[in-house]
Design a protein around this motif. Structure first.
Motif, PDB file in Angstrom:
ATOM      1  N   MET A 119      58.708  39.417   8.765  1.00 57.13           N
ATOM      2  CA  MET A 119      59.517  38.200   9.228  1.00 57.13           C
ATOM      3  C   MET A 119      60.237  38.323  10.126  1.00 57.13           C
ATOM      4  O   MET A 119      60.992  39.482  10.336  1.00 57.13           O
ATOM      5  CB  MET A 119      60.400  37.879   7.969  1.00 57.13           C
ATOM      6  N   GLU A 120      59.957  37.531  11.159  1.00 58.29           N
ATOM      7  CA  GLU A 120      60.690  38.019  12.685  1.00 58.29           C
ATOM      8  C   GLU A 120      61.935  37.398  12.917  1.00 58.29           C
ATOM      9  O   GLU A 120      62.596  36.781  13.631  1.00 58.29           O
ATOM     10  CB  GLU A 120      59.593  37.018  13.757  1.00 58.29           C
ATOM     11  N   HIS A 121      62.848  38.067  11.977  1.00 63.04           N
ATOM     12  CA  HIS A 121      64.411  37.661  11.995  1.00 63.04           C
ATOM     13  C   HIS A 121      64.756  38.353  13.642  1.00 63.04           C
ATOM     14  O   HIS A 121      64.390  39.152  14.126  1.00 63.04           O
ATOM     15  CB  HIS A 121      65.067  38.331  11.192  1.00 63.04           C
TER      16      HIS A 121
ATOM     17  N   ALA B 170      52.981  43.837  16.177  1.00 65.64           N
ATOM     18  CA  ALA B 170      52.855  43.140  17.684  1.00 65.64           C
ATOM     19  C   ALA B 170      53.290  41.374  17.212  1.00 65.64           C
ATOM     20  O   ALA B 170      53.991  40.919  18.141  1.00 65.64           O
ATOM     21  CB  ALA B 170      51.421  43.096  18.021  1.00 65.64           C
ATOM     22  N   HIS B 171      52.624  40.952  16.096  1.00 62.60           N
ATOM     23  CA  HIS B 171      53.052  39.703  15.843  1.00 62.60           C
ATOM     24  C   HIS B 171      54.422  39.270  15.832  1.00 62.60           C
ATOM     25  O   HIS B 171      55.048  38.417  16.400  1.00 62.60           O
ATOM     26  CB  HIS B 171      52.295  39.277  14.546  1.00 62.60           C
ATOM     27  N   GLU B 172      55.307  40.208  15.038  1.00 63.95           N
ATOM     28  CA  GLU B 172      56.470  39.783  14.913  1.00 63.95           C
ATOM     29  C   GLU B 172      57.365  40.076  16.020  1.00 63.95           C
ATOM     30  O   GLU B 172      58.243  39.431  16.332  1.00 63.95           O
ATOM     31  CB  GLU B 172      57.091  40.824  13.568  1.00 63.95           C
TER      32      GLU B 172
ATOM     33  N   ASN C  27      55.299  28.504  17.326  1.00 63.67           N
ATOM     34  CA  ASN C  27      55.983  29.836  16.686  1.00 63.67           C
ATOM     35  C   ASN C  27      54.719  30.576  16.497  1.00 63.67           C
ATOM     36  O   ASN C  27      54.268  31.910  16.947  1.00 63.67           O
ATOM     37  CB  ASN C  27      56.515  29.697  15.546  1.00 63.67           C
ATOM     38  N   GLU C  28      53.776  30.319  15.600  1.00 62.82           N
ATOM     39  CA  GLU C  28      52.486  30.956  15.169  1.00 62.82           C
ATOM     40  C   GLU C  28      51.481  31.188  16.067  1.00 62.82           C
ATOM     41  O   GLU C  28      50.921  32.361  15.865  1.00 62.82           O
ATOM     42  CB  GLU C  28      52.296  30.590  13.529  1.00 62.82           C
ATOM     43  N   GLY C  29      51.083  30.165  16.804  1.00 65.05           N
ATOM     44  CA  GLY C  29      50.270  30.469  17.791  1.00 65.05           C
ATOM     45  C   GLY C  29      50.293  31.278  18.713  1.00 65.05           C
ATOM     46  O   GLY C  29      49.344  32.202  19.054  1.00 65.05           O
ATOM     47  N   PHE C  30      51.469  31.323  19.292  1.00 68.86           N
ATOM     48  CA  PHE C  30      51.944  32.258  20.211  1.00 68.86           C
ATOM     49  C   PHE C  30      52.036  33.797  19.765  1.00 68.86           C
ATOM     50  O   PHE C  30      51.639  34.665  20.401  1.00 68.86           O
ATOM     51  CB  PHE C  30      53.381  31.816  20.801  1.00 68.86           C
ATOM     52  N   ALA C  31      52.618  33.930  18.528  1.00 67.97           N
ATOM     53  CA  ALA C  31      52.678  35.214  18.040  1.00 67.97           C
ATOM     54  C   ALA C  31      51.598  35.781  17.520  1.00 67.97           C
ATOM     55  O   ALA C  31      51.222  37.160  17.851  1.00 67.97           O
ATOM     56  CB  ALA C  31      53.559  35.250  16.802  1.00 67.97           C
ATOM     57  N   THR C  32      50.472  35.095  17.076  1.00 69.14           N
ATOM     58  CA  THR C  32      49.015  35.387  16.846  1.00 69.14           C
ATOM     59  C   THR C  32      48.226  35.692  18.082  1.00 69.14           C
ATOM     60  O   THR C  32      47.443  36.804  18.273  1.00 69.14           O
ATOM     61  CB  THR C  32      48.306  34.290  15.927  1.00 69.14           C
TER      62      THR C  32
ATOM     63  N   ALA D  59      56.011  39.666  19.092  1.00 65.22           N
ATOM     64  CA  ALA D  59      55.610  38.449  20.153  1.00 65.22           C
ATOM     65  C   ALA D  59      56.871  37.109  19.727  1.00 65.22           C
ATOM     66  O   ALA D  59      57.260  36.453  20.345  1.00 65.22           O
ATOM     67  CB  ALA D  59      54.545  38.118  19.875  1.00 65.22           C
ATOM     68  N   HIS D  60      57.153  37.285  18.298  1.00 62.69           N
ATOM     69  CA  HIS D  60      58.133  36.075  18.080  1.00 62.69           C
ATOM     70  C   HIS D  60      59.339  36.195  18.672  1.00 62.69           C
ATOM     71  O   HIS D  60      60.078  35.172  18.474  1.00 62.69           O
ATOM     72  CB  HIS D  60      58.370  36.230  16.411  1.00 62.69           C
ATOM     73  N   GLN D  61      59.940  37.266  18.828  1.00 64.26           N
ATOM     74  CA  GLN D  61      61.208  37.230  19.256  1.00 64.26           C
ATOM     75  C   GLN D  61      61.202  36.475  20.591  1.00 64.26           C
ATOM     76  O   GLN D  61      62.142  35.809  20.827  1.00 64.26           O
ATOM     77  CB  GLN D  61      61.562  38.855  20.000  1.00 64.26           C
TER      78      GLN D  61
ATOM     79  N   SER E  26      51.251  34.291   1.318  1.00 63.04           N
ATOM     80  CA  SER E  26      52.610  34.569   0.984  1.00 63.04           C
ATOM     81  C   SER E  26      53.459  33.315   1.248  1.00 63.04           C
ATOM     82  O   SER E  26      54.060  32.625   0.572  1.00 63.04           O
ATOM     83  CB  SER E  26      53.306  35.700   1.634  1.00 63.04           C
ATOM     84  N   LYS E  27      53.187  33.123   2.540  1.00 61.20           N
ATOM     85  CA  LYS E  27      54.251  31.902   3.173  1.00 61.20           C
ATOM     86  C   LYS E  27      53.797  30.553   2.583  1.00 61.20           C
ATOM     87  O   LYS E  27      54.559  29.664   2.422  1.00 61.20           O
ATOM     88  CB  LYS E  27      54.264  32.002   4.447  1.00 61.20           C
ATOM     89  N   SER E  28      52.604  30.119   2.446  1.00 59.06           N
ATOM     90  CA  SER E  28      51.989  28.913   2.315  1.00 59.06           C
ATOM     91  C   SER E  28      52.485  28.585   0.852  1.00 59.06           C
ATOM     92  O   SER E  28      52.633  27.293   0.546  1.00 59.06           O
ATOM     93  CB  SER E  28      50.533  29.009   2.422  1.00 59.06           C
TER      94      SER E  28
ATOM     95  N   GLU F 252      47.510  26.691  12.310  1.00 60.47           N
ATOM     96  CA  GLU F 252      48.914  27.044  13.201  1.00 60.47           C
ATOM     97  C   GLU F 252      48.831  28.460  13.741  1.00 60.47           C
ATOM     98  O   GLU F 252      49.248  28.598  14.848  1.00 60.47           O
ATOM     99  CB  GLU F 252      50.062  26.772  12.123  1.00 60.47           C
ATOM    100  N   TYR F 253      48.073  29.450  12.834  1.00 63.72           N
ATOM    101  CA  TYR F 253      48.043  30.670  13.412  1.00 63.72           C
ATOM    102  C   TYR F 253      46.878  30.990  14.429  1.00 63.72           C
ATOM    103  O   TYR F 253      47.108  31.096  15.506  1.00 63.72           O
ATOM    104  CB  TYR F 253      48.094  31.685  11.938  1.00 63.72           C
ATOM    105  N   GLU F 254      45.667  31.037  13.512  1.00 63.83           N
ATOM    106  CA  GLU F 254      44.273  31.295  14.348  1.00 63.83           C
ATOM    107  C   GLU F 254      43.909  30.200  15.333  1.00 63.83           C
ATOM    108  O   GLU F 254      43.498  30.626  16.376  1.00 63.83           O
ATOM    109  CB  GLU F 254      43.241  31.690  13.485  1.00 63.83           C
TER     110      GLU F 254
HETATM  111 ZN   LIG Z   1      54.497  34.618  12.410  1.00 65.55          ZN
END
Ligand SMILES: [Zn+2]
Length: 685
Positions: free
Chosen positions: A314-316, A338-340, A361-366, A342-344, A43-45, A417-419
């Protein structure tokens, strides 16, 4: 070449109870990209291919000689007209002497007028830039307000975002650069500001937004919801979600007398499902607060909307937008919840300085997703989750290899960035070898940068402060350069004077060298010397093209297994054992060979197979060899005694002498006593 000579016998090594080892050895690897993140990523890419390479730096740094302090957005949503009227009041402080104009981002929409106090200001527009003549000159530190009145049908598309206004559900999605599609702003993450959001909607609709709801009042045509976010927020995290929601709450107890409301906004037809699918959220908040530090905001929310056609989230800030396709009355998408969440902490509270640091952002949330699995489901599930992250990264790495820092266009939301980002944090935890110290460093990072922005250097400095030494070597190889170690492993064992056995294990790093990749990795690692009933775990450090590990053990080993505890992002491309000469006598074995993936392939491909044997310590002699279409032997990938269970091996498209082989059809043949299977593989350069 540096030789590591470790004389660790079974007595000195960490003896592992055999069932645990068997469990580790047979952890299923699954399909090559099975961790689910492809869903979010695809989606995002598309965002970047849609908006182009330079789109997130359309305003030069030099034009940003001001600091936005506060956005006050008054938005009237004309649902029947798919349009909006906006009044954006921006309070800013000058950061230079002589500031007389203001460049903001605004894409589409019609500007009616711009005011400063009673004065009407002149403005011009060019592409996404709204240039405002301030009609005055401000010195460093002076604060001023401008009010932009605007209206129109805001731009929106599924993958770029914007503001989707419909009579059903209306919602916004901004990351990375679509906030400008519905309000004028400085649309880069480094200028966070506080927010007052007033949204007027027709009666019957409910508005979910950032911060605390401080007022709801009715006018003759509208109901106006006003939210106040007193914690600085980046523009890409500002959101609206509007529907005739079913609303209910849970609570997180942050401290005695300090409770944080968790508010759910579900489509009314979906609320029974959402009540189940989201019911683990309070436990997740409790857990993340225990490892990351106290929940940083005044509330948390989850608002359902058809973001990414319902298949994304999306982690608004304080109010995650969550796709309805992920709400199924079950818990299969808990990892996204959990991922979204953790983004908080990571993304929202500590925000990336700019998009080159997206992995923060994404490494930590993942990794947060995996940490919650560890907490709730235990160590084996956690190791399995990390392995599935690795497989997903390897799958992407087959087609493109790039450093985590400053990903190429189209890969802002890539697996690196994620995994791989999650894996970097996981390996840092291994380097620390002390969970309490490691999580203290992460909490310090939050305490230092919470409410603001951080860079990769900032994170490195926080880790170094508690690690007590430079971590340049780690960040260089894993963040600023690409790739991962790929090993050819061979081992032998010899009896010494009818006494112990000396095991010699050679690890050969064979990953491709390129301008952006790490030629030779340096890391601590563990290798298991498998001896039925008395397995021995040997710790060592590799840092050369060839590293040799020695161990003294009491019995003849039946195999070796690199990284049995899943701490190292790596691939083993071949394993050769020449040490075990025991005849294999049992005929009670079988094998199954799966199709390699990807196929066709160009960089590397993963071959998975099953060895079926007695569920005891037996090791079955297995060979996996590659042949070209003329039937000539090309490569031996496996020549080892292996245990019952699934096994995977990666082929890098090279022959036994390390030379790349030409494009074409190859066959790989798996053999065990009395059995063989062959499959076709296609290599395309
Ligand atoms: Zn994310």
């Amino acid at each position: 070449m540096l030789l590591k000579r470790l004389m660790l016998g079974a007595v000195l090594g960490i003896a592992l109870a055999h069932p645990a080892v068997a469990g580790l050895l047979s952890t299923p690897s699954g399909s090559p990209h099975d961790d689910g993140y492809e869903l979010l990523r695809q989606s995002k890419s598309r965002v970047l291919s849609a908006v182009g390479q330079d789109a997130y730096s359309t305003l030069a740094e030099s034009t940003h000689a001001y600091d936005v302090l506060h956005y006050a957005l008054d938005i009237t949503v004309d649902i029947d007209g798919d349009s909006m009227f906006g009044q954006a009041t921006i309070t800013a402080a000058s950061e230079e002497d002589g500031l007389d104009s203001l460049d903001l981002h605004l894409e589409g929409l019609e500007v009616d007028r711009i005011l400063s106090g009673e004065d009407t200001l002149a403005f011009s527009r060019l592409n996404d830039t709204l240039k405002i003549d301030l009609g005055a000159t401000y010195s460093t530190g002076d604060t001023f307000d401008v009010r932009v009145d605007y209206h129109g049908v805001p731009l929106y598309s599924t993958y770029v975002g914007g503001f989707d206004i419909t009579s059903d559900v209306s919602f916004t999605f901004n990351e990375p650069i679509a906030a400008r599609r519905w309000f004028p702003c400085f649309d880069e993450p480094r200028d966070k500001a506080t927010l007052t959001m007033s949204a007027a909607v027709p009666p019957g609709y409910i508005v979910a937004s950032n911060g605390l709801l401080i007022d709801v009042r009715s006018t003759d045509q509208y109901v106006v919801y006003t939210y106040e976010e007193t914690h600085p927020i980046a523009t890409y995290l500002i959101s609206l979600a509007i529907d005739d929601y079913a609303v209910w709450s849970d609570w997180h107890f942050r401290a005695p007398g300090d409770s944080v409301e968790i508010i759910y906004y579900a489509h009314p037809w979906d609320s029974a499902n959402a009540a189940i699918s989201w019911d683990d959220t309070p436990n997740m908040v409790d857990f993340f607060a225990s490892v990351f530090g106290p929940y940083p905001f005044d509330k948390y929310g989850m608002a359902e909307a058809p973001i990414f056609n319902g298949w994304g989230a999306m982690e608004h800030q304080t109010c995650t937008t969550y796709g309805h396709m992920l709400v199924n009355g079950g818990h299969s998408y808990d990892w996204i919840v959990a991922h979204e969440l953790a983004h908080q902490w990571w993304g929202d509270w500590v925000t990336l300085l700019d998009w080159r640091h997206i992995w923060l952002n994404e490494g930590f949330a993942t990794y947060g997703d995996a940490l919650y699995v560890e907490h709730r489901d235990g160590d084996a599930a956690f190791r399995g989750r990390m392995q599935s992250f690795a497989n997903t990264y390897f799958y992407e790495d087959n087609s493109i290899r790039y450093p985590i820092f400053d990903p190429p266009p189209g890969y802002l939301f890539g697996a690196c960035e994620y995994e791989k980002g999650a894996w970097v944090l996981h390996m840092m935890r291994y380097i620390f070898d002390d969970d309490s110290l490691y999580f203290e460093a992460i909490r310090n990072y939050g305490d230092t940068y919470g409410g603001g922005v951080a860079s990769t250097d900032d994170l490195q400095a926080e880790f170094e402060a508690l690690y007590g030494d430079s971590l340049d070597w780690f960040f260089q190889q894993w963040i600023y350069q690409a790739g991962h170690p790929e090993f050819e492993i061979s081992w032998t064992a010899q009896e010494v004077d009818q006494g112990p056995y000396e095991v010699e294990i050679v690890l050969h790093q064979v990953q491709e060298d390129s301008a952006t990749s790490t030629p030779i990795f340096e890391m601590p690692a563990e290798i298991l010397v498998i001896i039925p009933g008395e397995d021995s775990l040997v710790s060592f450090r590799f840092d050369s093209e060839y590293d040799t590990v020695y161990a003294m053990v009491d019995s003849m080993p039946t195999g070796v297994y690199l990284d049995p505890n899943t701490w190292l992002l790596h691939q083993v491309v071949s394993l050769t054992d020449v040490g075990d000469q025991t005849d294999y006598t049992s005929s009670a074995c079988s094998i199954a060979l799966l199709q390699n993936a990807p196929n066709p392939f160009s960089h590397s491909t993963t071959i998975s197979y099953m060895v079926y044997g007695p569920a005891d310590e037996s090791r079955i002699p297995v060979t996996l060899s590659l042949y070209n279409i003329q039937g000539q032997h090309v490569r031996t990938l496996v020549d080892a005694r292996q245990s019952h269970g699934p096994h995977t091996i990666t082929w890098d498209g090279r022959d036994d002498r390390g030379r790349p082989v030409s494009s074409g059809v190859y066959f790989f043949r798996l053999e065990a006593p009395g059995h063989h299977h062959t499959r076709k593989i296609v290599l395309v350069h």
